[in-house]
Design a protein around this motif. Structure first.
Motif, PDB file in Angstrom:
ATOM      1  N   ALA A   6       0.851  -1.195   0.000  1.00 25.30           N
ATOM      2  CA  ALA A   6       0.000   0.000   0.000  1.00 25.30           C
ATOM      3  C   ALA A   6       0.882   1.240   0.000  1.00 25.30           C
ATOM      4  O   ALA A   6       1.978   1.233   0.556  1.00 25.30           O
ATOM      5  CB  ALA A   6      -0.901   0.016   1.226  1.00 25.30           C
ATOM      6  N   VAL A   7       0.392   2.293  -0.622  1.00 25.45           N
ATOM      7  CA  VAL A   7       1.066   3.590  -0.601  1.00 25.45           C
ATOM      8  C   VAL A   7       0.123   4.578   0.060  1.00 25.45           C
ATOM      9  O   VAL A   7      -1.031   4.729  -0.353  1.00 25.45           O
ATOM     10  CB  VAL A   7       1.428   4.070  -2.023  1.00 25.45           C
ATOM     11  N   SER A  54       9.194   2.163   2.744  1.00 23.81           N
ATOM     12  CA  SER A  54       9.941   3.064   1.875  1.00 23.81           C
ATOM     13  C   SER A  54       9.224   4.404   1.849  1.00 23.81           C
ATOM     14  O   SER A  54       8.002   4.463   2.018  1.00 23.81           O
ATOM     15  CB  SER A  54      10.039   2.500   0.458  1.00 23.81           C
ATOM     16  N   VAL A  55       9.985   5.468   1.634  1.00 19.71           N
ATOM     17  CA  VAL A  55       9.388   6.812   1.611  1.00 19.71           C
ATOM     18  C   VAL A  55       9.788   7.538   0.334  1.00 19.71           C
ATOM     19  O   VAL A  55      10.790   7.212  -0.307  1.00 19.71           O
ATOM     20  CB  VAL A  55       9.811   7.642   2.844  1.00 19.71           C
ATOM     21  N   TYR A  62      11.368   6.013  -4.528  1.00 19.30           N
ATOM     22  CA  TYR A  62      11.249   5.627  -3.126  1.00 19.30           C
ATOM     23  C   TYR A  62      12.601   5.206  -2.572  1.00 19.30           C
ATOM     24  O   TYR A  62      13.435   4.666  -3.294  1.00 19.30           O
ATOM     25  CB  TYR A  62      10.249   4.475  -2.969  1.00 19.30           C
ATOM     26  N   ARG A  63      12.763   5.459  -1.280  1.00 16.67           N
ATOM     27  CA  ARG A  63      13.973   5.049  -0.564  1.00 16.67           C
ATOM     28  C   ARG A  63      13.550   4.175   0.610  1.00 16.67           C
ATOM     29  O   ARG A  63      12.698   4.561   1.418  1.00 16.67           O
ATOM     30  CB  ARG A  63      14.714   6.287  -0.057  1.00 16.67           C
ATOM     31  N   ARG A  87       6.368  12.386   1.967  1.00 17.18           N
ATOM     32  CA  ARG A  87       5.020  12.749   1.522  1.00 17.18           C
ATOM     33  C   ARG A  87       4.250  11.486   1.154  1.00 17.18           C
ATOM     34  O   ARG A  87       3.039  11.425   1.262  1.00 17.18           O
ATOM     35  CB  ARG A  87       5.110  13.694   0.312  1.00 17.18           C
ATOM     36  N   PHE A  88       4.997  10.459   0.722  1.00 19.13           N
ATOM     37  CA  PHE A  88       4.424   9.166   0.368  1.00 19.13           C
ATOM     38  C   PHE A  88       5.139   8.085   1.175  1.00 19.13           C
ATOM     39  O   PHE A  88       6.361   8.113   1.293  1.00 19.13           O
ATOM     40  CB  PHE A  88       4.601   8.876  -1.128  1.00 19.13           C
ATOM     41  N   VAL A  89       4.357   7.143   1.685  1.00 19.25           N
ATOM     42  CA  VAL A  89       4.917   6.034   2.464  1.00 19.25           C
ATOM     43  C   VAL A  89       4.415   4.741   1.841  1.00 19.25           C
ATOM     44  O   VAL A  89       3.204   4.508   1.751  1.00 19.25           O
ATOM     45  CB  VAL A  89       4.480   6.110   3.944  1.00 19.25           C
TER      46      VAL A  89
END
Length: 149
Positions: A40-41, A74-75, A82-83, A115-117
Motif C-alpha cells: 500500500a502507498v 519506503s518513503v 522511493y527510498r 510525503r508518500f509512504v
C-alpha cells in the motif's frame, strides 16, 4: 494491491480510517490477503517527518489467518522515487490454537521527511506444517497503518 473481494472493508481507505477491526474478522473492518503479500502507498497532505509506522493485524490460525512475517517501509517526496528506510522480519507468533489475537507491529526507523509512504507487508503465504491444512493458502489481515511523526 487490492485485498480479496471477501475481505475488502472500505478498500485502501480502511488503512487510515481509525476503525479498528475486532476478533470477529467477518465484521467488515479488515483487509484480507489470501496467499499474497500486501502493498500500500499512503499519501500525506504535506511532507512530514516520520520515525515509525505501526501495523494493526489479526491472527486466527483456525481460520487460516496468520500474523505477517515482516515488512518493508519506503518513503518518497514525489511518489515516483522511493527510498527504503526499514526492513523487519518477525518470528512466527502463531500457535497451534484456535483463538483469535489482535497485535500491533511497530516499525521504527531514523526520522525522515516523507510525503508518500510505501508499506509492503510480507505474508507467510502458506499454512504451517502443524495446521489442519498444511501448505494451504494462508491469510494476512490488516486494518490500520498508524504513522508517527
Amino acid at each position: 494491491n487490492p485485498p480479496s473481494r471477501k475481505f475488502q472493508a472500505l478498500g485502501g481507505a480502511s488503512l487510515i480510517d481509525l476503525q479498528k477491526g475486532t476478533e470477529v474478522f467477518t465484521a467488515g473492518n479488515w483487509l484480507g490477503y489470501e496467499g499474497q503479500h500486501m502493498s500500500a502507498v499512503l499519501e500525506l497532505p504535506a511532507v512530514t517527518e516520520l520515525h515509525e509506522i505501526t501495523l494493526s493485524t489479526l491472527s486466527r490460525p483456525a481460520s487460516w489467518i496468520f500474523f505477517p512475517r515482516g515488512a518493508v517501509v519506503s518513503v518518497s517526496s514525489d511518489g515516483r522515487q522511493y527510498r527504503e528506510v526499514a526492513r523487519v522480519d518477525w518470528p512466527s507468533k502463531d500457535k497451534e490454537v484456535a483463538e483469535a489475537e489482535l497485535k500491533y507491529f511497530p516499525i521504527e526507523f531514523e526520522a525522515v521527511p516523507a510525503r508518500f509512504v510505501k508499506v509492503e507487508v510480507r505474508s507467510p503465504l502458506r499454512n504451517p506444517d502443524w495446521h489442519s491444512n498444511p501448505g494451504g493458502k494462508s491469510w494476512i489481515f490488516v486494518d490500520e497503518v498508524f504513522l508517527s511523526p
